[in-house]
Design an enzyme around this catalytic site. Sequence first.
Site, PDB file in Angstrom:
ATOM      1  N   MET A  50      98.714  72.581  59.182  1.00 57.79           N
ATOM      2  CA  MET A  50      99.943  73.357  59.004  1.00 57.79           C
ATOM      3  C   MET A  50     100.632  73.022  57.676  1.00 57.79           C
ATOM      4  SD  MET A  50     101.377  72.896  62.896  1.00 57.79           S
ATOM      5  CE  MET A  50     101.211  71.106  62.795  1.00 57.79           C
ATOM      6  N   LYS A  85     102.705  82.378  68.437  1.00 55.82           N
ATOM      7  CA  LYS A  85     103.606  81.910  67.397  1.00 55.82           C
ATOM      8  C   LYS A  85     102.768  81.811  66.120  1.00 55.82           C
ATOM      9  CE  LYS A  85     104.986  77.993  68.912  1.00 55.82           C
ATOM     10  NZ  LYS A  85     105.740  76.740  68.772  1.00 55.82           N
ATOM     11  N   ASP A 113      98.129  81.588  73.142  1.00 59.41           N
ATOM     12  CA  ASP A 113      98.879  81.659  71.895  1.00 59.41           C
ATOM     13  C   ASP A 113      98.070  82.279  70.763  1.00 59.41           C
ATOM     14  OD1 ASP A 113      97.257  79.664  70.767  1.00 59.41           O
ATOM     15  OD2 ASP A 113      98.670  78.051  71.206  1.00 59.41           O
TER      16      ASP A 113
END
Length: 504
Positions: free
Chosen positions: A180, A68, A47
Amino acid sequence: MTSRAAPSQAAPSRAFVSLIGAGPGDPGLLTLKGKEALSRADVVLFDYLANPELLLWCPQARTIYVGKKGFSEYISQEQITALLISTAQAGAGQRVARLKGGDVYVFGRGGEEAEACAAAGIAFEVVPGISSAIAAPAYAGIPVTHRELARSFAVLTGNVREGDAHYERLSGVDTLVLLMGVRNLGTIAADLIAAGRSPDTPAATIQWGTTPEQRTVTGTLSTIAAEVARAELEAPAVTVVGEVVRLRERLRWFDKAHSGPLAGRQVAVTRTREGGSGLADLLRSMGANVLEVPLIRYAPTSEPETVRAVLNDLAWVKWLLLTSQQAVVSLFAELDEAGLDVRALGHLKLAAVGPATARSLWEHGLRADFVPRTSGARHLGAELPAAPGEALLHFTSQVAEAELQEALEARGLDYVRIEGYRTEAAQPAQNELERLRNAEVVTLASGSAARHLAALAGTEFTVAVMGPQTEAAAREAGFRRVVVAENPSLEALAAAAVRAILEP
């Protein structure tokens, strides 16, 4: 593709998935078990946050980028999970590695992927990784716990819906680590203050923690969102809230260690698919953000019978010419395949094109009889102390430069070339090519690398090259901005990369 199992572990008879935590960004933080699992993989799904340099541990595997990035997804989680299952089911004994940034189970949705494997009846293992929740603060000089300041910490996701945070439940936790959360940082900070945290609580946000791109801003709970916006920090980033942030100025170490002439600069190092490069370590020590790009792979000779017949009858040869480290490696591999050893070379004189090739010979217990004063095929051909009538055998690849042959034949020497191995183009993963285009300089150690780079990504790069032979190949391929190392060493090539970036 056939799975390559570790010597002590047989290949599985049915599909097997390894869910591997890639760590926070620094490739050195991959665990030993993660490295081992990668080395056995047939296919690797990796990823956005998994450092692509980790793919050097699985040169035999097919790689699939499933990146992503925040709210701009190239591929959904549901699609990734479906691809993981279908890939594992594609062949008997297929080993699939899922390489995920950070730790598999710390806000990495690894639990969902493990559930999918279990539901499909696919055997799997989980290889934990070092989470950015503890690694990024550590690299920024912030311990998440400290006997005098913090006896507890909590890791939270910043991707929360309004009203779902329930921060009042964390009133007794000393240190909060938010993953995040850059997009929502202002709202999160306000909610924490509303839940009872002091607006003056120290806070820090670390972007791209543990990598040479790491940037850190500090403030308080009431100001950190504005400080992050002013510094234009974006994801991926980790925010730490708590008294431990005050220790940063005393304990910061990574920032200082990466303050060299290339601090924060982007350098691409071309290498073979089979292994990494010591050049990358030199450039990192200068502060560079290094991307190792596999442009070349080495393959066995397409003429094995011819090679082994020649190695079994070397009586006619006076000089054996070796013009790369890979030639030395392949020579000993072919000797072994022919049932021979170093004694087959006992009557030969050995010529190496430069110090690196001579060193490779030395590592195999042999000393080069001749190394030209200046490295390069042209110099080897001009200076080789061979006499007319002495047969010369050049053990090389199918794309050997013509300069050596031309120089020797111009002197009336008998020259024979044999394809001891093949040099082929390697296909980097798509995101490696995307990152490559952001490089400020690309290092090239061979003419083959120059040609493959031009074919894959064009010639709009500044390149630092190892020697005049590679320079000629690079210019012929179409590169216009070429900086040449002063001598054929990794240190000189690193210095050329510095000049290419810092000098107009």
